[in-house]
Design a protein around this motif. Structure first.
Motif, PDB file in Angstrom:
ATOM      1  N   SER A  66       0.812  -1.002  -0.055  1.00  0.00           N
ATOM      2  CA  SER A  66      -0.077  -0.021   0.094  1.00  0.00           C
ATOM      3  C   SER A  66       0.844   1.418   0.097  1.00  0.00           C
ATOM      4  CB  SER A  66      -0.909  -0.054   1.238  1.00  0.00           C
ATOM      5  OG  SER A  66      -0.090  -0.057   2.498  1.00  0.00           O
ATOM      6  N   GLU A  67       2.083   1.052   0.228  1.00  0.00           N
ATOM      7  CA  GLU A  67       3.046   2.269   0.330  1.00  0.00           C
ATOM      8  C   GLU A  67       4.224   1.912  -0.584  1.00  0.00           C
ATOM      9  OE1 GLU A  67       2.825   4.998   2.062  1.00  0.00           O
ATOM     10  OE2 GLU A  67       1.179   4.441   3.345  1.00  0.00           O
ATOM     11  N   SER A  68       4.852   0.825  -0.577  1.00  0.00           N
ATOM     12  CA  SER A  68       6.116   0.629  -1.163  1.00  0.00           C
ATOM     13  C   SER A  68       6.009   0.628  -2.851  1.00  0.00           C
ATOM     14  CB  SER A  68       6.889  -0.440  -0.492  1.00  0.00           C
ATOM     15  OG  SER A  68       8.190  -0.546  -1.214  1.00  0.00           O
ATOM     16  N   LYS A  69       6.995   0.963  -3.473  1.00  0.00           N
ATOM     17  CA  LYS A  69       7.206   0.811  -4.956  1.00  0.00           C
ATOM     18  C   LYS A  69       8.251  -0.244  -5.427  1.00  0.00           C
ATOM     19  CE  LYS A  69       6.457   5.637  -6.313  1.00  0.00           C
ATOM     20  NZ  LYS A  69       7.026   6.839  -7.096  1.00  0.00           N
ATOM     21  N   LEU A  70       8.635  -0.920  -4.240  1.00  0.00           N
ATOM     22  CA  LEU A  70       9.395  -2.050  -4.455  1.00  0.00           C
ATOM     23  C   LEU A  70       9.079  -3.292  -3.214  1.00  0.00           C
ATOM     24  CD1 LEU A  70      13.130  -0.608  -4.585  1.00  0.00           C
ATOM     25  CD2 LEU A  70      11.951  -1.841  -6.449  1.00  0.00           C
ATOM     26  N   PRO A  71       8.882  -4.367  -3.639  1.00  0.00           N
ATOM     27  CA  PRO A  71       8.729  -5.540  -2.590  1.00  0.00           C
ATOM     28  C   PRO A  71       9.836  -5.455  -1.459  1.00  0.00           C
ATOM     29  CG  PRO A  71       9.793  -6.513  -4.602  1.00  0.00           C
ATOM     30  CD  PRO A  71       9.453  -5.067  -4.852  1.00  0.00           C
ATOM     31  N   ILE A  72       9.660  -5.421  -0.038  1.00  0.00           N
ATOM     32  CA  ILE A  72      10.551  -5.436   0.746  1.00  0.00           C
ATOM     33  C   ILE A  72      11.168  -6.807   1.165  1.00  0.00           C
ATOM     34  CG2 ILE A  72      11.032  -4.530   3.214  1.00  0.00           C
ATOM     35  CD1 ILE A  72       8.808  -2.652   2.943  1.00  0.00           C
ATOM     36  N   ILE A 276      21.988  -9.095   2.490  1.00  0.00           N
ATOM     37  CA  ILE A 276      21.112  -8.565   3.405  1.00  0.00           C
ATOM     38  C   ILE A 276      21.695  -9.022   4.814  1.00  0.00           C
ATOM     39  CG2 ILE A 276      18.777  -8.724   4.361  1.00  0.00           C
ATOM     40  CD1 ILE A 276      17.811  -8.503   1.628  1.00  0.00           C
ATOM     41  N   LYS A 277      21.918 -10.423   4.920  1.00  0.00           N
ATOM     42  CA  LYS A 277      22.166 -10.849   6.151  1.00  0.00           C
ATOM     43  C   LYS A 277      23.588 -10.276   6.711  1.00  0.00           C
ATOM     44  CE  LYS A 277      18.831 -14.572   6.286  1.00  0.00           C
ATOM     45  NZ  LYS A 277      18.607 -16.038   6.779  1.00  0.00           N
ATOM     46  N   ALA A 278      24.503 -10.033   5.881  1.00  0.00           N
ATOM     47  CA  ALA A 278      25.703  -9.444   6.098  1.00  0.00           C
ATOM     48  C   ALA A 278      25.555  -8.054   6.401  1.00  0.00           C
ATOM     49  CB  ALA A 278      26.732  -9.789   5.103  1.00  0.00           C
ATOM     50  N   ASN A 279      24.562  -7.268   6.256  1.00  0.00           N
ATOM     51  CA  ASN A 279      24.457  -5.897   6.354  1.00  0.00           C
ATOM     52  C   ASN A 279      22.952  -5.867   6.698  1.00  0.00           C
ATOM     53  OD1 ASN A 279      26.821  -4.980   4.829  1.00  0.00           O
ATOM     54  ND2 ASN A 279      26.017  -6.280   3.426  1.00  0.00           N
ATOM     55  N   PRO A 280      22.476  -6.170   8.019  1.00  0.00           N
ATOM     56  CA  PRO A 280      21.140  -6.132   8.154  1.00  0.00           C
ATOM     57  C   PRO A 280      20.555  -4.594   8.503  1.00  0.00           C
ATOM     58  CG  PRO A 280      22.498  -7.110  10.151  1.00  0.00           C
ATOM     59  CD  PRO A 280      23.250  -6.989   8.865  1.00  0.00           C
ATOM     60  N   GLU A 281      21.394  -3.906   9.120  1.00  0.00           N
ATOM     61  CA  GLU A 281      21.156  -2.308   9.621  1.00  0.00           C
ATOM     62  C   GLU A 281      20.621  -1.712   8.134  1.00  0.00           C
ATOM     63  OE1 GLU A 281      20.264  -0.970  12.614  1.00  0.00           O
ATOM     64  OE2 GLU A 281      20.574  -3.131  13.093  1.00  0.00           O
ATOM     65  N   ALA A 282      21.496  -2.010   7.205  1.00  0.00           N
ATOM     66  CA  ALA A 282      21.326  -1.160   5.793  1.00  0.00           C
ATOM     67  C   ALA A 282      19.780  -1.594   5.251  1.00  0.00           C
ATOM     68  CB  ALA A 282      22.395  -1.471   4.822  1.00  0.00           C
ATOM     69  N   TYR A 284      17.443  -2.894   7.177  1.00  0.00           N
ATOM     70  CA  TYR A 284      16.223  -2.319   7.704  1.00  0.00           C
ATOM     71  C   TYR A 284      16.196  -0.612   7.390  1.00  0.00           C
ATOM     72  CZ  TYR A 284      16.170  -6.164  10.585  1.00  0.00           C
ATOM     73  OH  TYR A 284      16.180  -7.863  11.163  1.00  0.00           O
ATOM     74  N   GLN A 285      17.159  -0.158   7.336  1.00  0.00           N
ATOM     75  CA  GLN A 285      16.909   1.317   6.480  1.00  0.00           C
ATOM     76  C   GLN A 285      16.206   1.312   5.416  1.00  0.00           C
ATOM     77  OE1 GLN A 285      17.899   4.355   8.009  1.00  0.00           O
ATOM     78  NE2 GLN A 285      19.225   3.842   9.408  1.00  0.00           N
ATOM     79  N   PHE A 286      16.632   0.577   4.550  1.00  0.00           N
ATOM     80  CA  PHE A 286      15.897   0.171   3.209  1.00  0.00           C
ATOM     81  C   PHE A 286      14.229   0.084   3.235  1.00  0.00           C
ATOM     82  CE2 PHE A 286      14.365  -3.208   0.430  1.00  0.00           C
ATOM     83  CZ  PHE A 286      14.117  -2.419  -0.931  1.00  0.00           C
ATOM     84  N   ALA A 287      14.100  -1.021   4.345  1.00  0.00           N
ATOM     85  CA  ALA A 287      12.733  -1.288   4.510  1.00  0.00           C
ATOM     86  C   ALA A 287      11.933   0.005   5.070  1.00  0.00           C
ATOM     87  CB  ALA A 287      12.777  -2.263   5.487  1.00  0.00           C
ATOM     88  N   ALA A 288      12.556   0.525   5.818  1.00  0.00           N
ATOM     89  CA  ALA A 288      11.842   1.880   6.500  1.00  0.00           C
ATOM     90  C   ALA A 288      11.559   2.848   5.466  1.00  0.00           C
ATOM     91  CB  ALA A 288      12.815   2.388   7.694  1.00  0.00           C
ATOM     92  N   GLN A 289      12.672   3.199   4.771  1.00  0.00           N
ATOM     93  CA  GLN A 289      12.193   4.336   3.665  1.00  0.00           C
ATOM     94  C   GLN A 289      11.121   3.641   2.588  1.00  0.00           C
ATOM     95  OE1 GLN A 289      15.848   4.939   1.322  1.00  0.00           O
ATOM     96  NE2 GLN A 289      14.900   6.926   0.642  1.00  0.00           N
ATOM     97  N   ALA A 290      11.305   2.706   2.227  1.00  0.00           N
ATOM     98  CA  ALA A 290      10.436   1.826   1.110  1.00  0.00           C
ATOM     99  C   ALA A 290       8.941   1.790   1.763  1.00  0.00           C
ATOM    100  CB  ALA A 290      10.810   0.463   0.745  1.00  0.00           C
ATOM    101  N   SER A 291       8.748   1.818   3.356  1.00  0.00           N
ATOM    102  CA  SER A 291       7.635   1.531   3.830  1.00  0.00           C
ATOM    103  C   SER A 291       6.927   3.053   4.076  1.00  0.00           C
ATOM    104  CB  SER A 291       7.662   0.725   5.075  1.00  0.00           C
ATOM    105  OG  SER A 291       8.233  -0.289   4.878  1.00  0.00           O
ATOM    106  N   GLY A 292       7.524   3.866   3.479  1.00  0.00           N
ATOM    107  CA  GLY A 292       7.044   5.438   3.656  1.00  0.00           C
ATOM    108  C   GLY A 292       7.753   6.136   4.793  1.00  0.00           C
ATOM    109  N   ASN A 293       8.971   5.782   5.111  1.00  0.00           N
ATOM    110  CA  ASN A 293       9.684   6.415   5.957  1.00  0.00           C
ATOM    111  C   ASN A 293       9.230   6.233   7.403  1.00  0.00           C
ATOM    112  OD1 ASN A 293      11.833   7.688   4.158  1.00  0.00           O
ATOM    113  ND2 ASN A 293      10.129   9.066   3.699  1.00  0.00           N
ATOM    114  N   VAL A 294       8.903   4.869   7.517  1.00  0.00           N
ATOM    115  CA  VAL A 294       8.430   4.515   9.037  1.00  0.00           C
ATOM    116  C   VAL A 294       9.553   4.360  10.028  1.00  0.00           C
ATOM    117  CG1 VAL A 294       6.613   3.078   8.130  1.00  0.00           C
ATOM    118  CG2 VAL A 294       8.647   1.814   8.689  1.00  0.00           C
TER     119      VAL A 294
END
Length: 348
Positions: A66-72, A276-282, A284-294
């Motif tokens: 409902s928010e993201s233009k990419l699958p998270i 992703i598993k080698a850089n989880p924080e990156a 999560y930043q991607f997921a937060a931004q893709a979800s509408g900056n949650v």
């Protein structure tokens, strides 16, 4: 009218629709490329090339958002990192378009009509579609153990028992819908609540108005509402067999023309997941931004990296998938029976 009648009526109409469209698809060879509604965003990675040439392909992939233009997940991560389309170049893929849909039934209809080549969505609508004759094959399980949050309004029920005699909303045909059905069955409330169709985008307003007593929210929306003070009285993760799985399917039409697509797709997905598993924080930043900056905390709760299996199919994932299929069959919500193993594309 009890909730079981509401459920069955909805799925009956849904399955009839699928069967009718599938028959027309078979008889006419319809491959309409009509786009989704004009307000649907499309994310793409284009490396050039003429998609009209016989040896090239613009791969159209639907996903739920409902928010993201990419699958998270690994798929969206691979596109953002620039590895998705190049990894498919040997198949003639010049562009990958990710097209968001608000729910699984709409994505199924797009698969039937030829608007999509692949779909990434919840297990429940994928199973219902396959049982209705949707010509797909199962590539992988994208997520295993998706949670759902049963949320009430701020002055409403504080327990599942207090939902008796009330009206509950749900986006029907989704994995939270399957969770809700299973929960009501487990608690003996199937005949004591009324389940009504409400799109997830309208659910918060319906709760606040008091139109419904509760609503099962999916990843992203659930943790967000909890952080805003909405009570959560139950979660799918607290019940064995009621968590969801995500799946990737490919149409038999595109598979016949590009039989190596599933293997290539899974290889790219694995490489992205390892990153992703080698850089989880990156991630999560991607997921937060893709979800509408949650907030980052909501992204972490909604999309833990442990949710994404490294193998296309795992014993736990297949057990959940079979369990969901069996439940839907017992509820007479599948138009036909089939074996998951016959739907799967075997690992090479």
């Amino acid at each position: 009218m009890n909730s079981q009648v509401v459920e069955c009526g909805f799925f009956h109409r849904l399955l009839v629709s699928f069967t009718t469209v599938a028959l027309l698809f078979t008889l006419t060879g319809c491959t309409s490329q009509q786009s989704q509604s004009s307000n649907s965003a499309v994310a793409s990675s284009n490396t050039g090339g003429n998609s009209g040439e016989s040896k090239t392909l613009v791969l159209k992939v639907g996903f739920i958002s409902s928010e993201s233009k990419l699958p998270i997940g690994p798929e969206g991560w691979a596109l953002q990192k620039g590895t998705l389309t190049p990894g498919l170049k040997s198949l003639g893929v010049t562009e990958v378009k990710f097209i968001p849909f608000v729910g699984g039934p709409a994505l199924n209809e797009a698969l039937v009509s030829g608007q999509l080549d692949m779909g990434l969505y919840g297990d429940t609508p994928a199973l219902v579609g396959k049982a209705a004759g949707l010509p797909t094959r199962l590539i992988n399980q994208t997520r295993v153990g998706q949670n759902a949050w049963l949320i009430t309004n701020k002055n409403g029920a504080r327990s599942i028992a207090q939902l008796k005699g009330t009206k509950i909303g749900v986006a029907k045909g989704t994995y939270p819908h399957r969770y809700l059905m299973g929960l009501l069955d487990k608690e003996g409330l199937t005949k004591d609540v009324k389940v009504v169709q409400i799109p997830s985008a309208d659910a918060r307003a319906a709760l606040e108005r008091g139109d419904i007593s509760a609503y099962p929210f999916a990843t992203g929306a659930g943790p967000t509402l909890v952080s805003q003070g909405f009570p959560v009285i139950d979660q799918a993760k607290d019940h064995q067999g009621l968590v969801g799985t995500g799946v990737s399917v490919v149409t038999e039409n595109i598979l016949a023309r590009h039989p190596e697509l599933p293997q290539k797709w899974n290889q790219i997905r694995l490489e992205a997941l390892q990153d992703i598993k080698a850089n989880p924080e990156a991630f999560y930043q991607f997921a937060a931004q893709a979800s509408g900056n949650v907030p980052l905390a909501i992204a972490k709760e909604s999309y833990p990296v442990e949710l994404y299996p490294t193998e296309p199919f795992t014993p736990e994932g297949l057990q959940l998938l079979n369990s969901t299929k069996q439940f839907l069959a017992r509820q007479k919500l599948l138009k036909s029976d089939f074996e998951i193993k016959d739907w799967q594309i075997p690992n090479p």
